[in-house]
Design a protein around this motif. Sequence first.
Motif, PDB file in Angstrom:
ATOM      1  N   ALA A 181      10.835  18.890  -7.422  1.00  0.00           N
ATOM      2  CA  ALA A 181      11.314  17.409  -7.514  1.00  0.00           C
ATOM      3  C   ALA A 181      11.685  16.767  -6.036  1.00  0.00           C
ATOM      4  O   ALA A 181      11.542  15.609  -5.872  1.00  0.00           O
ATOM      5  N   ARG A 182      12.618  17.763  -5.345  1.00  0.00           N
ATOM      6  CA  ARG A 182      13.162  17.269  -4.158  1.00  0.00           C
ATOM      7  C   ARG A 182      12.189  16.592  -3.197  1.00  0.00           C
ATOM      8  O   ARG A 182      11.956  15.822  -2.604  1.00  0.00           O
ATOM      9  N   LYS A 183      10.921  17.917  -3.025  1.00  0.00           N
ATOM     10  CA  LYS A 183       9.823  17.708  -2.169  1.00  0.00           C
ATOM     11  C   LYS A 183       9.256  16.483  -2.519  1.00  0.00           C
ATOM     12  O   LYS A 183       8.654  15.849  -1.660  1.00  0.00           O
ATOM     13  N   ASP A 184       8.905  16.178  -3.933  1.00  0.00           N
ATOM     14  CA  ASP A 184       8.061  15.082  -4.087  1.00  0.00           C
ATOM     15  C   ASP A 184       8.719  13.674  -4.070  1.00  0.00           C
ATOM     16  O   ASP A 184       8.142  12.883  -3.613  1.00  0.00           O
ATOM     17  N   ARG A 185       9.943  13.828  -4.162  1.00  0.00           N
ATOM     18  CA  ARG A 185      10.773  12.656  -3.654  1.00  0.00           C
ATOM     19  C   ARG A 185      10.633  12.175  -2.296  1.00  0.00           C
ATOM     20  O   ARG A 185      10.680  11.029  -1.906  1.00  0.00           O
ATOM     21  N   THR A 186      10.753  13.359  -1.454  1.00  0.00           N
ATOM     22  CA  THR A 186      10.632  13.078   0.025  1.00  0.00           C
ATOM     23  C   THR A 186       9.429  12.840   0.214  1.00  0.00           C
ATOM     24  O   THR A 186       9.456  11.890   1.281  1.00  0.00           O
ATOM     25  N   ARG A 187       8.299  13.433  -0.104  1.00  0.00           N
ATOM     26  CA  ARG A 187       6.903  13.042   0.189  1.00  0.00           C
ATOM     27  C   ARG A 187       6.654  11.439  -0.222  1.00  0.00           C
ATOM     28  O   ARG A 187       5.984  10.684   0.527  1.00  0.00           O
ATOM     29  N   ALA A 188       7.287  11.011  -1.180  1.00  0.00           N
ATOM     30  CA  ALA A 188       7.006   9.668  -1.798  1.00  0.00           C
ATOM     31  C   ALA A 188       7.878   8.697  -0.796  1.00  0.00           C
ATOM     32  O   ALA A 188       7.191   7.647  -0.440  1.00  0.00           O
ATOM     33  N   ALA A 189       8.924   8.913  -0.502  1.00  0.00           N
ATOM     34  CA  ALA A 189       9.633   8.134   0.508  1.00  0.00           C
ATOM     35  C   ALA A 189       8.863   7.886   1.755  1.00  0.00           C
ATOM     36  O   ALA A 189       8.780   7.024   2.483  1.00  0.00           O
ATOM     37  N   ARG A 190       8.361   9.055   2.230  1.00  0.00           N
ATOM     38  CA  ARG A 190       7.797   9.250   3.632  1.00  0.00           C
ATOM     39  C   ARG A 190       6.269   8.365   3.300  1.00  0.00           C
ATOM     40  O   ARG A 190       5.997   7.912   4.485  1.00  0.00           O
ATOM     41  N   LYS A 191       5.942   8.366   2.388  1.00  0.00           N
ATOM     42  CA  LYS A 191       4.720   7.564   2.118  1.00  0.00           C
ATOM     43  C   LYS A 191       4.814   6.088   2.142  1.00  0.00           C
ATOM     44  O   LYS A 191       4.032   5.321   2.879  1.00  0.00           O
ATOM     45  N   VAL A 192       5.956   5.727   1.582  1.00  0.00           N
ATOM     46  CA  VAL A 192       6.332   4.448   1.525  1.00  0.00           C
ATOM     47  C   VAL A 192       6.568   3.726   3.156  1.00  0.00           C
ATOM     48  O   VAL A 192       6.211   2.716   3.424  1.00  0.00           O
ATOM     49  N   GLU A 193       7.165   4.573   3.806  1.00  0.00           N
ATOM     50  CA  GLU A 193       7.446   4.439   5.116  1.00  0.00           C
ATOM     51  C   GLU A 193       6.411   4.268   6.055  1.00  0.00           C
ATOM     52  O   GLU A 193       6.056   3.526   6.853  1.00  0.00           O
ATOM     53  N   ALA A 194       5.379   5.230   5.674  1.00  0.00           N
ATOM     54  CA  ALA A 194       4.073   5.374   6.412  1.00  0.00           C
ATOM     55  C   ALA A 194       3.319   4.068   6.274  1.00  0.00           C
ATOM     56  O   ALA A 194       2.617   3.513   7.128  1.00  0.00           O
ATOM     57  N   ASP A 195       3.241   3.545   4.951  1.00  0.00           N
ATOM     58  CA  ASP A 195       2.470   2.409   4.588  1.00  0.00           C
ATOM     59  C   ASP A 195       2.990   1.119   5.194  1.00  0.00           C
ATOM     60  O   ASP A 195       2.509   0.327   5.686  1.00  0.00           O
ATOM     61  N   ALA A 196       4.356   1.246   5.470  1.00  0.00           N
ATOM     62  CA  ALA A 196       5.048  -0.092   5.946  1.00  0.00           C
ATOM     63  C   ALA A 196       5.070   0.012   7.379  1.00  0.00           C
ATOM     64  O   ALA A 196       4.560  -1.007   7.943  1.00  0.00           O
ATOM     65  N   ASN A 197       4.906   1.247   7.986  1.00  0.00           N
ATOM     66  CA  ASN A 197       4.562   1.125   9.530  1.00  0.00           C
ATOM     67  C   ASN A 197       2.993   0.894   9.738  1.00  0.00           C
ATOM     68  O   ASN A 197       2.800   0.350  10.892  1.00  0.00           O
ATOM     69  N   SER A 198       2.143   1.191   8.619  1.00  0.00           N
ATOM     70  CA  SER A 198       0.775   1.018   9.103  1.00  0.00           C
ATOM     71  C   SER A 198       0.548  -0.607   8.913  1.00  0.00           C
ATOM     72  O   SER A 198      -0.316  -0.960   9.685  1.00  0.00           O
ATOM     73  N   ALA A 199       1.101  -1.098   7.852  1.00  0.00           N
ATOM     74  CA  ALA A 199       1.017  -2.744   7.843  1.00  0.00           C
ATOM     75  C   ALA A 199       1.490  -3.474   9.149  1.00  0.00           C
ATOM     76  O   ALA A 199       0.996  -4.370   9.556  1.00  0.00           O
ATOM     77  N   ARG A 200       2.623  -2.769   9.660  1.00  0.00           N
ATOM     78  CA  ARG A 200       3.222  -3.452  10.661  1.00  0.00           C
ATOM     79  C   ARG A 200       2.436  -3.383  12.127  1.00  0.00           C
ATOM     80  O   ARG A 200       2.275  -4.031  12.961  1.00  0.00           O
ATOM     81  N   PHE A 201       2.201  -2.176  12.370  1.00  0.00           N
ATOM     82  CA  PHE A 201       1.635  -1.567  13.633  1.00  0.00           C
ATOM     83  C   PHE A 201       0.014  -1.460  13.581  1.00  0.00           C
ATOM     84  O   PHE A 201      -0.538  -1.210  14.693  1.00  0.00           O
TER      85      PHE A 201
END
Length: 61
Positions: free
Chosen positions: A10-30
């Motif tokens: 559960a902890r790994k899944d939550r961390t993975r989801a948070a990193r995916k959200v951050e990656a999508d935001a960076n992809s849209a920005r840069f």
Amino acid sequence: MTKPINLNRARKDRTRAARKVEADANSARFGRTKEEKAREASEASATRRRLDGHRRDGEGE
């Protein structure tokens, strides 16, 4: 009775989801294509040339 959950999973899944959200935001920005970067650079240089063309003698030196 409820099914037990693996807390490590559960902890790994939550961390993975948070990193995916951050990656999508960076992809849209840069994340821009080479054509978009080239177009932006040419627009900036055209704007700079236009402003330099309107400069009075002795200004900006």
